[in-house]
Scaffold this motif. Structure first.
Motif, PDB file in Angstrom:
ATOM      1  N   GLU A 178      60.971  36.166  -1.152  1.00  0.00           N
ATOM      2  CA  GLU A 178      60.249  36.840  -0.303  1.00  0.00           C
ATOM      3  C   GLU A 178      61.016  37.598   1.028  1.00  0.00           C
ATOM      4  N   THR A 179      62.357  36.876   1.201  1.00  0.00           N
ATOM      5  CA  THR A 179      63.249  37.457   1.830  1.00  0.00           C
ATOM      6  C   THR A 179      63.908  38.643   1.288  1.00  0.00           C
ATOM      7  N   LYS A 188      52.709  39.870  -5.968  1.00  0.00           N
ATOM      8  CA  LYS A 188      53.570  40.980  -6.019  1.00  0.00           C
ATOM      9  C   LYS A 188      53.450  41.698  -4.910  1.00  0.00           C
ATOM     10  N   SER A 189      52.355  41.121  -3.855  1.00  0.00           N
ATOM     11  CA  SER A 189      52.359  41.832  -2.578  1.00  0.00           C
ATOM     12  C   SER A 189      53.563  41.543  -1.620  1.00  0.00           C
ATOM     13  N   THR A 190      53.928  42.533  -0.832  1.00  0.00           N
ATOM     14  CA  THR A 190      54.975  41.969   0.245  1.00  0.00           C
ATOM     15  C   THR A 190      54.288  40.955   1.452  1.00  0.00           C
ATOM     16  N   VAL A 191      54.940  39.804   1.475  1.00  0.00           N
ATOM     17  CA  VAL A 191      54.213  38.801   2.397  1.00  0.00           C
ATOM     18  C   VAL A 191      55.395  38.281   3.272  1.00  0.00           C
ATOM     19  N   PRO A 192      54.876  37.774   4.137  1.00  0.00           N
ATOM     20  CA  PRO A 192      56.027  37.006   5.272  1.00  0.00           C
ATOM     21  C   PRO A 192      56.530  35.833   4.325  1.00  0.00           C
ATOM     22  N   VAL A 193      57.789  35.233   4.638  1.00  0.00           N
ATOM     23  CA  VAL A 193      58.321  34.081   4.102  1.00  0.00           C
ATOM     24  C   VAL A 193      57.112  33.004   4.343  1.00  0.00           C
ATOM     25  N   GLY A 194      57.014  32.244   3.373  1.00  0.00           N
ATOM     26  CA  GLY A 194      56.041  31.146   3.363  1.00  0.00           C
ATOM     27  C   GLY A 194      54.976  31.338   2.711  1.00  0.00           C
ATOM     28  N   SER A 195      54.652  32.523   2.287  1.00  0.00           N
ATOM     29  CA  SER A 195      53.076  32.821   1.876  1.00  0.00           C
ATOM     30  C   SER A 195      52.728  32.457   0.574  1.00  0.00           C
ATOM     31  N   THR A 196      54.076  32.149  -0.238  1.00  0.00           N
ATOM     32  CA  THR A 196      53.509  31.794  -1.615  1.00  0.00           C
ATOM     33  C   THR A 196      52.723  30.367  -1.312  1.00  0.00           C
ATOM     34  N   ARG A 197      53.136  29.345  -0.457  1.00  0.00           N
ATOM     35  CA  ARG A 197      52.517  28.320  -0.319  1.00  0.00           C
ATOM     36  C   ARG A 197      51.125  28.336   0.398  1.00  0.00           C
ATOM     37  N   ALA A 198      51.012  29.709   1.266  1.00  0.00           N
ATOM     38  CA  ALA A 198      49.562  30.053   1.770  1.00  0.00           C
ATOM     39  C   ALA A 198      48.630  30.374   0.577  1.00  0.00           C
ATOM     40  N   VAL A 199      49.290  30.758  -0.337  1.00  0.00           N
ATOM     41  CA  VAL A 199      48.302  31.377  -1.496  1.00  0.00           C
ATOM     42  C   VAL A 199      47.985  29.969  -2.296  1.00  0.00           C
ATOM     43  N   GLU A 200      48.953  28.999  -2.434  1.00  0.00           N
ATOM     44  CA  GLU A 200      48.654  27.748  -3.037  1.00  0.00           C
ATOM     45  C   GLU A 200      47.555  27.088  -2.249  1.00  0.00           C
ATOM     46  N   ASP A 201      47.520  27.057  -1.007  1.00  0.00           N
ATOM     47  CA  ASP A 201      46.659  26.438  -0.220  1.00  0.00           C
ATOM     48  C   ASP A 201      45.140  27.027  -0.384  1.00  0.00           C
ATOM     49  N   SER A 212      56.474  33.913  -6.751  1.00  0.00           N
ATOM     50  CA  SER A 212      56.327  35.252  -6.054  1.00  0.00           C
ATOM     51  C   SER A 212      57.168  36.142  -6.894  1.00  0.00           C
ATOM     52  N   ASN A 213      56.840  37.467  -6.773  1.00  0.00           N
ATOM     53  CA  ASN A 213      57.528  38.408  -7.742  1.00  0.00           C
ATOM     54  C   ASN A 213      57.827  39.918  -6.781  1.00  0.00           C
ATOM     55  N   PRO A 214      58.555  39.863  -5.925  1.00  0.00           N
ATOM     56  CA  PRO A 214      58.496  41.271  -5.173  1.00  0.00           C
ATOM     57  C   PRO A 214      58.723  42.486  -6.035  1.00  0.00           C
ATOM     58  N   GLU A 215      58.409  43.517  -5.722  1.00  0.00           N
ATOM     59  CA  GLU A 215      58.397  44.735  -6.456  1.00  0.00           C
ATOM     60  C   GLU A 215      59.174  45.687  -5.540  1.00  0.00           C
ATOM     61  N   PHE A 216      59.883  46.466  -6.364  1.00  0.00           N
ATOM     62  CA  PHE A 216      60.736  47.538  -5.812  1.00  0.00           C
ATOM     63  C   PHE A 216      60.444  48.944  -6.185  1.00  0.00           C
ATOM     64  N   LEU A 217      59.345  49.320  -6.442  1.00  0.00           N
ATOM     65  CA  LEU A 217      58.898  50.590  -6.993  1.00  0.00           C
ATOM     66  C   LEU A 217      58.952  51.611  -5.936  1.00  0.00           C
ATOM     67  N   ARG A 218      59.489  52.863  -6.283  1.00  0.00           N
ATOM     68  CA  ARG A 218      59.265  53.848  -5.304  1.00  0.00           C
ATOM     69  C   ARG A 218      58.109  54.520  -5.817  1.00  0.00           C
ATOM     70  N   GLU A 219      57.517  55.136  -4.726  1.00  0.00           N
ATOM     71  CA  GLU A 219      56.434  56.123  -5.280  1.00  0.00           C
ATOM     72  C   GLU A 219      56.900  57.280  -5.493  1.00  0.00           C
ATOM     73  N   GLY A 220      56.206  57.974  -6.431  1.00  0.00           N
ATOM     74  CA  GLY A 220      56.852  59.133  -7.155  1.00  0.00           C
ATOM     75  C   GLY A 220      57.935  58.960  -8.362  1.00  0.00           C
ATOM     76  N   THR A 221      58.491  57.530  -8.338  1.00  0.00           N
ATOM     77  CA  THR A 221      59.206  57.245  -9.619  1.00  0.00           C
ATOM     78  C   THR A 221      58.936  56.104 -10.037  1.00  0.00           C
ATOM     79  N   ALA A 222      57.689  55.279  -9.459  1.00  0.00           N
ATOM     80  CA  ALA A 222      57.182  54.184  -9.835  1.00  0.00           C
ATOM     81  C   ALA A 222      57.260  53.585 -11.527  1.00  0.00           C
ATOM     82  N   VAL A 223      56.797  54.488 -12.347  1.00  0.00           N
ATOM     83  CA  VAL A 223      56.907  54.190 -13.800  1.00  0.00           C
ATOM     84  C   VAL A 223      58.210  53.952 -14.168  1.00  0.00           C
TER      85      VAL A 223
END
Ligand code: UDX
Length: 425
Positions: free
Chosen positions: A186-187, A109-122, A133-144
């Protein structure tokens, strides 16, 4: 992001173990103490702690050992070259690698450069474990509320079945789910933040133009925002965007593009306009004090309302208010500030980014004797200030620099104060 994700997933009915490296933080969380200002988070943590669906653990390996799904929610700060620093995500992956049960699903869920899912696999070296990869779109203050009411859930997976497994985790949200390949997911995250930053830079540039030609940005935004293709959201002029995401993600987007041979000049312009907007706010204060550009401000007293990067949070990271304050202090001004979430506890008073700022107990105490009052963060309580009282405690001929266009200019003038907003005549 981690705590909100953990508590909300528990609220949806999953059994969640939330891990951190910091023992003191875990101990506080077990007592239900929330280390950040975030609307609704304390309540949802309390209820899920009470019903046993949420527990806290020190160390990732212990938390991951029995899990079907492991979410990585670690920071990806900006590295020295403007790119994202992956040391925490690689560290977390290394920590859980041996502990994961066979067939577990690892979700980044961390914001990572394109290709990082593979880096985690490695780093994991676990062919039996799928990484998505599962990007998050939460805003602070209204995250919940953002978590519980998403516009969409984005999942990037090479293995579609792994993507579907994660979609099942989110099924109670009844949200639209988009499953893509990892590079696209990721993009999407960078493109979303880059686009939103672009909207704000655009409106800030239009506001500067409005000041030059004598137009009113409020009317201009109303006029363009009512075009469905444009929309009204993220078109509030202000002191420039800040926080923990837009500044680092916009720079990372330029860097990722450059790494792949694309010169993203438009995004560079978006960043330039933002830096210029922060300088423009300092220029407004200088003008209000009767000083030209550059040079000292000789002990002039400036009152600042709001230090956080936006309302609804206690987060000071890359706050436009602090950029302005530091520039004023460097020019010899005195700054007295009030923010409803800053400086009240030990955390605030030992925060180095507040060095040199006199913290006041309330807005009126901050304003007392000041020649300029800056509204730097859009806390709703500042919109309700008794302007007659403000005028009474400030120096003669005082000016309000309203960097958030929060106040009614006519009401400010009626109280005997001068007014300068953003893009307002
Ligand atoms: C942002 C994204 O919105 C979110 O989807 C992502 O997951 C993380 O980054 P956040 O940093 O919490 O969220 O703040 P956001 O509400 O997006 O505001 C960012 C900055 O833009 C703030 O400094 C805010 O004051 C400014 N802003 C926002 C404006 O100046 N005008 C606007 O119209 C909107």
């Amino acid at each position: 992001m981690g705590l909100t994700t953990a508590a909300c997933l528990a609220h949806l009915g999953h059994r969640v173990v939330c891990a951190d490296l910091d023992e003191a933080r875990v101990a506080a969380l077990r007592r239900g103490e929330i280390p950040i200002v975030e609307a609704g988070l304390a309540e949802i943590v309390a209820s899920t702690l009470a019903n046993g669906t949420l527990t806290f653990e020190v160390g990732a390996a212990k938390a991951a050992a029995d899990a079907d799904v492991v979410f990585l929610c670690v920071p990806t700060p900006q590295g020295p070259d403007g790119g994202a620093d992956l040391r925490y995500i690689e560290g977390a992956a290394a920590e859980i690698a041996a502990a994961l049960r066979p067939g577990a699903l690892v979700v980044n869920k961390s914001t990572v450069p394109v290709g990082s899912t593979r880096a985690v696999e490695d780093v994991l070296h676990r062919p039996d474990v799928a990484v998505v990869s599962n990007p998050e779109f939460l805003r602070e203050g209204t995250a919940v509320t953002d978590f519980l009411n998403p516009d969409r859930v984005v999942i990037g997976a090479d293995d579609h079945a792994a993507g579907e497994r994660l979609a099942d985790v989110y099924a109670p949200l009844r949200s639209a789910v988009l499953i893509t390949d990892p590079a696209s997911a990721e993009t999407i995250k960078y493109a979303a933040n880059g686009f939103l930053a672009m909207k704000i830079s655009f409106v800030n540039a239009i506001a500067a133009m409005c000041e030059a030609v004598g137009a009113n940005v409020d009317d201009v935004v109303e006029g363009i925002g009512s075009d469905e293709r444009i929309g009204r959201s993220f078109l509030k002029p202000g002191p420039g965007w800040g926080g923990s995401c837009f500044p680092k993600d916009s720079k990372a987007l330029v860097k990722i593009a450059a790494d792949y041979g694309y010169d993203f000049t438009m995004m560079k312009g978006v960043i330039d306009v933002n830096e210029e907007q922060r300088r423009r706010m300092v220029g407004k204060v200088r003008t209000a004090l009767g000083f030209g550009p550059g040079g000292g401000l000789r002990g002039a007293l400036v009152a600042v309302l709001g230090l956080t990067f936006k309302a609804g949070t206690d987060d000071l990271r890359d706050s436009p208010s602090l950029t302005m304050v530091r520039s004023l202090l460097a020019s010899g001004a005195k700054v007295r500030a009030f923010d409803p979430t800053v400086g009240l506890g030990a955390e605030g008073t030992k925060n180095a980014s507040l060095d040199g700022i006199e913290l006041a107990a309330d807005a009126i105490a901050a304003a007392r004797g000041g020649r300029v009052l800056v509204i730097a963060t859009e806390w709703p309580e500042f919109a309700k200030l008794d302007l007659d009282e403000v005028a009474a405690v400030m120096a003669d001929d005082a000016v309000i620099v309203d960097a958030r266009n929060l106040l009614d200019p006519a009401a400010v003038r009626a109280a005997g104060l001068r007014y300068d907003g953003v893009g307002r005549p």
